[in-house]
Write a protein that holds these residues in place. Structure first.
Motif, PDB file in Angstrom:
ATOM      1  N   ASP A 432     -30.474   1.077  51.806  1.00 49.88           N
ATOM      2  CA  ASP A 432     -29.167   1.730  51.659  1.00 49.88           C
ATOM      3  C   ASP A 432     -29.053   3.002  52.496  1.00 49.88           C
ATOM      4  OD1 ASP A 432     -27.854   0.483  48.776  1.00 49.88           O
ATOM      5  OD2 ASP A 432     -30.006   0.281  49.072  1.00 49.88           O
ATOM      6  N   VAL A 433     -30.192   3.639  52.807  1.00 49.41           N
ATOM      7  CA  VAL A 433     -30.119   4.925  53.506  1.00 49.41           C
ATOM      8  C   VAL A 433     -30.140   4.777  55.031  1.00 49.41           C
ATOM      9  CG1 VAL A 433     -31.253   6.080  51.574  1.00 49.41           C
ATOM     10  CG2 VAL A 433     -32.626   5.368  53.548  1.00 49.41           C
ATOM     11  N   ILE A 434     -30.469   3.581  55.529  1.00 53.41           N
ATOM     12  CA  ILE A 434     -30.588   3.394  56.988  1.00 53.41           C
ATOM     13  C   ILE A 434     -29.225   3.566  57.652  1.00 53.41           C
ATOM     14  CG2 ILE A 434     -31.135   1.733  58.811  1.00 53.41           C
ATOM     15  CD1 ILE A 434     -33.297   0.583  57.015  1.00 53.41           C
ATOM     16  N   GLY A 435     -29.194   4.426  58.646  1.00 49.99           N
ATOM     17  CA  GLY A 435     -27.972   4.637  59.419  1.00 49.99           C
ATOM     18  C   GLY A 435     -26.981   5.609  58.806  1.00 49.99           C
ATOM     19  N   TYR A 436     -27.298   6.135  57.628  1.00 50.98           N
ATOM     20  CA  TYR A 436     -26.372   7.067  56.976  1.00 50.98           C
ATOM     21  C   TYR A 436     -26.445   8.420  57.674  1.00 50.98           C
ATOM     22  CZ  TYR A 436     -23.967   9.677  53.304  1.00 50.98           C
ATOM     23  OH  TYR A 436     -23.089  10.474  52.608  1.00 50.98           O
ATOM     24  N   SER A 437     -25.285   8.949  58.058  1.00 46.83           N
ATOM     25  CA  SER A 437     -25.249  10.173  58.856  1.00 46.83           C
ATOM     26  C   SER A 437     -25.027  11.444  58.028  1.00 46.83           C
ATOM     27  CB  SER A 437     -24.160  10.069  59.931  1.00 46.83           C
ATOM     28  OG  SER A 437     -22.896   9.821  59.330  1.00 46.83           O
ATOM     29  N   GLY A 438     -24.876  11.293  56.727  1.00 49.41           N
ATOM     30  CA  GLY A 438     -24.710  12.467  55.879  1.00 49.41           C
ATOM     31  C   GLY A 438     -23.259  12.786  55.564  1.00 49.41           C
ATOM     32  N   ARG A 439     -23.044  13.754  54.695  1.00 49.20           N
ATOM     33  CA  ARG A 439     -21.697  14.156  54.293  1.00 49.20           C
ATOM     34  C   ARG A 439     -21.611  15.676  54.286  1.00 49.20           C
ATOM     35  NH1 ARG A 439     -24.296  11.916  50.071  1.00 49.20           N
ATOM     36  NH2 ARG A 439     -24.977  13.343  48.419  1.00 49.20           N
ATOM     37  N   ASN A 440     -20.410  16.186  54.304  1.00 48.04           N
ATOM     38  CA  ASN A 440     -20.207  17.637  54.328  1.00 48.04           C
ATOM     39  C   ASN A 440     -20.398  18.235  52.927  1.00 48.04           C
ATOM     40  OD1 ASN A 440     -19.573  17.609  57.062  1.00 48.04           O
ATOM     41  ND2 ASN A 440     -17.450  17.038  56.632  1.00 48.04           N
TER      42      ASN A 440
END
Length: 440
Positions: A432-440
């Motif tokens: 689920d975390v692969i490729g996640y770029s984050g949030r503000n």
């Protein structure tokens, strides 16, 4: 936050804790954080959550129980009606669709209720998401010539993506001096048989081929099969461990060449034996190392430590990459077991530091470990103790993701699409975390 978290600090799940971790771990998708919390706490299914949802695939208990209490103690239909997995979405955190393995726990703060006829998961009084239950494949309607049901022989998990072939439902590492301390494969076999359920100990090649023929004819969702089972120390059906497990991919690939991607979860074999599996058609090899720390490996996996040893195990994992290719060697570890009592680390930081050493060791060589979230099952040596705090899993996901990205590794093959809203691997949130770029 992980610096000072000790074993004594394991607060029960709450919306406030989830919200605080949402603010701290902005590099992790909320889907992953919630998923890990549900996996560590389990789900209490109220009877109403089974009503009005039509036909769905219930738990096949495909290898381990993954339940927090014995099967005999499950009430209100949870023993037979709990779905294999759930897919939740929406709710308080606006989750994308997230697939999560079912772990029954009547004491969990996560309760599956019914809201206007739709199964809905709640934490305290807050809606976490509406739930879907997995569909029953059309070929589940058949029965083999020997009278076996498909879910007993070749069940599917990961929302139908993976055919799970536990061809030997026991393990010859037996008793507390040999069994892996977190593992209930032998105990689960006994409780399933004790409940009067059909639960084949050693699966016939002919039964598997018959079920696979239905899948080949009727199913477009399943893309991968896994061959696994307990360790064989002497012989099984007059075959060595390698020859016993080898007969299955040889038969499947002979009958259905390249129809699915083949995976093997087994002990760490020497390179020449790995080559036999590669030649048979197995593409992915999972020689699970379970826990990185050598001293903990000897305590938690006493049989593996005695018969093979940590040094040999790790060497064999690395050597196997020469056969399968580094990206196709994906050893599992049991996330959280390094915090188990009485042998484990006393703080989350110590546990993460140790586990990250293993991640860096393997990923620097192009080998990508995956993990399952430890579930303290009642009949195991470790028994019913509190699992790790949620902050541990957040730190673990962060360490895994950072190491994976540092070495710019490819998405592990055989797991479907990565990322929140897409991942189907249900027993941890590493996909689920692969490729996640984050949030503000």
């Amino acid at each position: 936050m992980a610096e000072n978290t000790t074993l004594e600090e394991r607060p029960p799940s709450s919306v406030a804790i989830l919200e605080s971790l949402e603010r701290i771990y902005k590099d992790l998708p909320m889907e992953a954080i919630v998923k890990q919390d549900i996996l560590r706490q389990g789900i209490h299914f109220l009877p109403e959550s089974f009503l009005g949802v039509g036909n769905y695939k219930a738990k096949d208990y495909f290898i381990f129980s993954f339940d927090h209490i014995p099967l005999a103690d499950l009430k209100d239909g949870a023993d037979t009606k709990a779905p294999e997995e759930i897919k939740i979405s929406g709710g308080h955190f606006g989750l994308l669709k997230t697939v999560i393995s079912t772990r029954n726990n009547p004491h969990s703060p996560y309760k599956m209720k019914s809201k206007e006829g739709v199964p809905t998961l709640y934490l305290e009084e807050t809606e976490i998401g509406q739930a879907e239950y997995p569909p029953i494949p059309s070929w589940y309607r058949h029965k083999t010539k020997s009278g076996k049901l498909p879910g007993e022989i070749a069940p599917v998990i990961e929302w139908g993506y993976l055919i799970y072939l536990t061809v030997f439902r026991n393990c010859q590492y037996f008793g507390k001096d040999e069994e892996c301390a977190y593992c209930d494969i032998n105990h689960n076999y006994r409780q399933q048989k004790g409940a009067g359920r059909p639960y084949t100990g050693v699966k016939d090649v002919e039964d598997i081929l018959e079920v696979m023929s239905w899948i080949a004819a009727e199913d477009e969702i399943a893309k991968v099969y896994t061959i696994t089972g307990g360790s064989v120390l002497t012989s099984l059906k007059k075959k060595s461990e390698v020859d016993f497990y080898l007969q299955y991919p040889q038969a499947i690939e002979s009958a259905f060449p390249n129809r699915w991607m083949g995976k093997l979860v087994a002990q760490a074999f020497e390179k020449e034996d790995c080559q036999k599996f590669k030649d048979s058609g197995i593409a992915i090899y999972h020689p699970n190392y379970e826990v990185w720390d050598k001293n903990l490996f000897e305590k938690i996996c006493p049989g593996k430590a005695s018969f093979i040893g940590w040094d040999n195990w790790i060497r064999r994992v690395v050597d196997s990459a020469e056969v399968f290719g580094p990206s196709h060697v994906i050893p599992n570890f049991v996330g959280g077991v390094e915090l188990s009592e009485p042998y484990g680390f006393k703080t989350v930081k110590e546990a993460i530091d140790s586990t990250k050493q293993g991640l860096d060791f393997f990923m620097s060589k192009g080998i990508v470990p995956r993990f399952t979230a430890w579930c303290p099952e009642p009949f195991t040596t470790l028994g019913q103790q509190a699992g790790p705090p949620l902050v541990y899993f957040c730190e673990l996901l962060r360490a895994w993701k950072e190491t994976f990205e540092t070495y710019q590794l490819p998405t592990p093959p055989g797991y479907g699409d990565p990322g929140p809203g897409k991942a189907v691997f249900s027993v941890s949130a590493f996909m689920d975390v692969i490729g996640y770029s984050g949030r503000n």
